[in-house]
Design an enzyme around this catalytic site. Structure first.
Site, short mmCIF file in Angstrom:
data_model
loop_
_atom_site.label_atom_id
_atom_site.label_comp_id
_atom_site.label_asym_id
_atom_site.label_seq_id
_atom_site.Cartn_x
_atom_site.Cartn_y
_atom_site.Cartn_z
N TYR A 37 -41.66 9.25 -26.91
CA TYR A 37 -40.32 8.89 -27.40
C TYR A 37 -39.53 10.13 -27.84
O TYR A 37 -38.33 10.05 -28.08
CB TYR A 37 -40.39 7.91 -28.59
N ASP A 84 -43.68 2.79 -35.87
CA ASP A 84 -44.31 2.93 -34.55
C ASP A 84 -43.54 3.95 -33.73
O ASP A 84 -42.34 3.81 -33.51
CB ASP A 84 -44.30 1.59 -33.81
N GLY A 88 -61.36 -2.05 -42.01
CA GLY A 88 -60.93 -2.30 -43.39
C GLY A 88 -59.52 -1.79 -43.69
O GLY A 88 -58.96 -2.10 -44.74
N ASN A 91 -51.04 -1.74 -23.35
CA ASN A 91 -50.82 -2.10 -21.93
C ASN A 91 -52.11 -2.16 -21.12
O ASN A 91 -52.10 -1.94 -19.92
CB ASN A 91 -49.84 -1.11 -21.27
N ARG A 141 -29.46 -4.93 -39.26
CA ARG A 141 -30.55 -5.58 -38.51
C ARG A 141 -31.92 -5.12 -39.00
O ARG A 141 -32.88 -5.90 -39.00
CB ARG A 141 -30.42 -5.27 -37.02
N ASN A 199 -34.47 -7.91 -40.06
CA ASN A 199 -35.78 -8.08 -39.41
C ASN A 199 -36.93 -8.05 -40.41
O ASN A 199 -38.04 -8.50 -40.11
CB ASN A 199 -35.98 -7.00 -38.34
N1 LIG Z 1 -46.56 0.58 -26.05
C1 LIG Z 1 -45.55 0.50 -25.21
O1 LIG Z 1 -45.67 0.76 -24.00
C2 LIG Z 1 -44.22 0.05 -25.75
C3 LIG Z 1 -43.24 -0.40 -24.85
C4 LIG Z 1 -42.04 -0.81 -25.40
C5 LIG Z 1 -41.83 -0.79 -26.75
N2 LIG Z 1 -42.79 -0.32 -27.60
C6 LIG Z 1 -42.58 -0.27 -29.08
O2 LIG Z 1 -42.12 -1.54 -29.51
C7 LIG Z 1 -40.86 -1.39 -30.15
C8 LIG Z 1 -40.00 -2.63 -29.99
O3 LIG Z 1 -39.75 -2.92 -28.64
P1 LIG Z 1 -38.32 -2.68 -27.95
O4 LIG Z 1 -37.63 -1.58 -28.65
O5 LIG Z 1 -38.56 -2.51 -26.50
O6 LIG Z 1 -37.58 -4.06 -28.10
P2 LIG Z 1 -37.16 -5.10 -29.28
O7 LIG Z 1 -37.60 -4.61 -30.59
O8 LIG Z 1 -37.60 -6.42 -28.79
O9 LIG Z 1 -35.59 -5.09 -29.16
C9 LIG Z 1 -34.80 -4.03 -29.59
C10 LIG Z 1 -33.37 -4.37 -29.24
O10 LIG Z 1 -32.95 -5.50 -30.01
C11 LIG Z 1 -31.84 -5.15 -30.81
N3 LIG Z 1 -32.04 -5.81 -32.12
C12 LIG Z 1 -32.89 -5.43 -33.11
N4 LIG Z 1 -32.84 -6.28 -34.14
C13 LIG Z 1 -31.93 -7.23 -33.80
C14 LIG Z 1 -31.43 -8.37 -34.47
N5 LIG Z 1 -31.86 -8.72 -35.68
N6 LIG Z 1 -30.49 -9.12 -33.83
C15 LIG Z 1 -30.06 -8.79 -32.58
N7 LIG Z 1 -30.50 -7.71 -31.90
C16 LIG Z 1 -31.43 -6.94 -32.51
C17 LIG Z 1 -31.83 -3.64 -30.90
O11 LIG Z 1 -30.51 -3.17 -31.04
P3 LIG Z 1 -30.04 -2.02 -32.07
O12 LIG Z 1 -31.09 -0.95 -32.10
O13 LIG Z 1 -28.76 -1.54 -31.43
O14 LIG Z 1 -29.82 -2.68 -33.39
C18 LIG Z 1 -32.41 -3.25 -29.56
O15 LIG Z 1 -31.44 -3.27 -28.53
C19 LIG Z 1 -40.28 -0.12 -29.50
O16 LIG Z 1 -39.17 0.40 -30.17
C20 LIG Z 1 -41.50 0.75 -29.49
O17 LIG Z 1 -41.76 1.29 -30.78
C21 LIG Z 1 -44.00 0.07 -27.11
#
Ligand SMILES: NC(=O)c1ccc[n+]([C@@H]2O[C@H](COP(=O)([O-])OP(=O)(O)OC[C@H]3O[C@@H](n4cnc5c(N)ncnc54)[C@H](OP(=O)(O)O)[C@@H]3O)[C@@H](O)[C@H]2O)c1
Length: 330
Positions: free
Chosen positions: A52, A47, A13, A167, A280, A284
């Site tokens: 981290y 998140d 819920g 994962n 950004r 987003n």
């Molecule tokens: N559970 C897990 O094992 C796991 C693994 C990976 C990630 N995560 C979580 O998921 C989140 C998101 O994944 P991620 O950080 O790997 O990748 P993402 O959100 O797909 O990509 C982040 C990247 O994209 C850039 N970006 C963000 N908004 C943008 C936009 N509007 N236009 C162009 N570029 C943009 C960011 O740059 P800037 O920051 O320089 O703006 C950064 O380099 C993580 O931060 C984390 O909280 C979890």
């Protein structure tokens, strides 16, 4: 689909906002600014993970917002995760208490097991323990079913409102679903236009598990992480530069990032884009004033290349572990 700021509902819920701020690879200073900007923008879902090492900075900002009366705790949805060195039943409570202390909270909304394979470490600060030869100490004795029971105890104790997995593949989830008292509310996995995980989404839907997409924008920032781990050229998904995504974005006067996020949201997936760039962060979140048509959704579905990019090969030996999750199709 309701086109206002959206939530999805977990099986218990609880409402989970469909957009959360990702914080992986954010330093303390970066994350403070990012969380402030996100909360100003309207984000109510953050998140993070013990891994981290930025929970304390996030906690400081949340505390300021709540203390100043700008926000109530119950308006926020905070997710954090058990580190790989915490994958032992007796360590779950310990690590969750550390996370809560960092976050300055009495409970988290969602606590996830970050990865099905544990690392053998005794020092809370040593997140990637190695032996004398520098070899990562993988845990070959961990049992996700007993680990899950310890996760359930955290719900009983009120330290986590909901618990989930990250994962894990469908077989690993199934083992937990079949034996659990409190089932997983959420699965956080890599997902983006080039890796849409249709079968895993269908599986989760059948079991009432809400899916959350990490790396929804292709995780370009992972290049830095992999380089630090000695993997010079990780594969990342170039979804932000896809011409079809750009074409759809133009048609709506939106950006490619907004279309990529909207696509996942319309598939009933929660997204957690990470950014430390204020414009950004706002961009987003600005995805609630347009709707992708059926035809556009179909075109975006066609982009799927089954292109998994998070294979965790930065961690020596992980892909050969018997519990390595990515050996089966979904
Ligand atoms: N559970 C897990 O094992 C796991 C693994 C990976 C990630 N995560 C979580 O998921 C989140 C998101 O994944 P991620 O950080 O790997 O990748 P993402 O959100 O797909 O990509 C982040 C990247 O994209 C850039 N970006 C963000 N908004 C943008 C936009 N509007 N236009 C162009 N570029 C943009 C960011 O740059 P800037 O920051 O320089 O703006 C950064 O380099 C993580 O931060 C984390 O909280 C979890």
């Amino acid at each position: 689909m309701d086109n206002r700021h959206l939530n999805l509902t977990l099986f218990n819920g609880q409402h989970i906002p469909v957009i959360g701020l990702g914080t992986w690879q954010c330093t303390a200073d970066e994350v403070k600014e990012a969380v402030n900007a996100a909360l100003e923008t309207g984000y109510r879902h953050i998140d993070t993970a013990y891994l981290y090492q930025n929970e304390a900075a996030i906690g400081q900002v949340i505390h300021e917002w709540i203390n100043s009366g700008k926000l109530k705790r119950q308006e926020l949805f905070i997710t954090t995760k058990l580190p790989f060195t915490g994958n032992k039943p007796e360590k779950v409570e310990h690590f969750l208490k550390l996370s809560l202390e960092n976050l300055k909270l009495d409970y988290v909304d969602l606590y996830l097991i970050q990865f099905p394979i544990g690392f053998c470490g005794e020092d809370d600060r040593d997140l990637f323990p190695t032996d004398a030869n520098g070899k990562l100490l993988l845990d070959f004795d961990s049992n996700t079913l007993t680990l899950w029971k310890a996760m359930e105890s955290q719900v009983d104790a009120g330290r986590a409102k909901a618990i989930g997995l990250s994962n894990f593949n469908s077989h690993q989830i199934e083992r937990i679903v079949q034996t659990s008292r409190i089932k997983p509310a959420n699965l956080q996995v890599e997902m983006h236009a080039y890796f849409q995980q249709k079968r895993l989404r269908t599986y989760c839907k059948k079991h009432g598990i809400i899916v959350c997409a990490y790396g929804p924008l292709g995780s370009k920032g992972r290049i830095d992480f992999s380089a630090r781990c000695g993997v010079p050229k990780p594969q990342v998904a170039d979804v932000l530069d896809d011409p079809m995504v750009a074409e759809i974005a133009n048609a709506h006067s939106k950006t490619s990032a907004q279309v990529l996020l909207r696509h996942l949201i319309q598939l009933n997936v929660v997204v957690i884009p990470k950014s430390v760039t204020q414009s950004r962060i706002r961009e987003n979140y600005d995805v609630f004033d347009f709707v992708l048509t059926e035809n556009e959704m179909e075109k975006l579905s066609q982009l799927d290349k089954n292109n998994r990019t998070f294979i965790f090969d930065e961690f020596d030996g992980v892909p050969d572990h018997p519990e390595y999750p990515f050996v089966i199709p979904y």
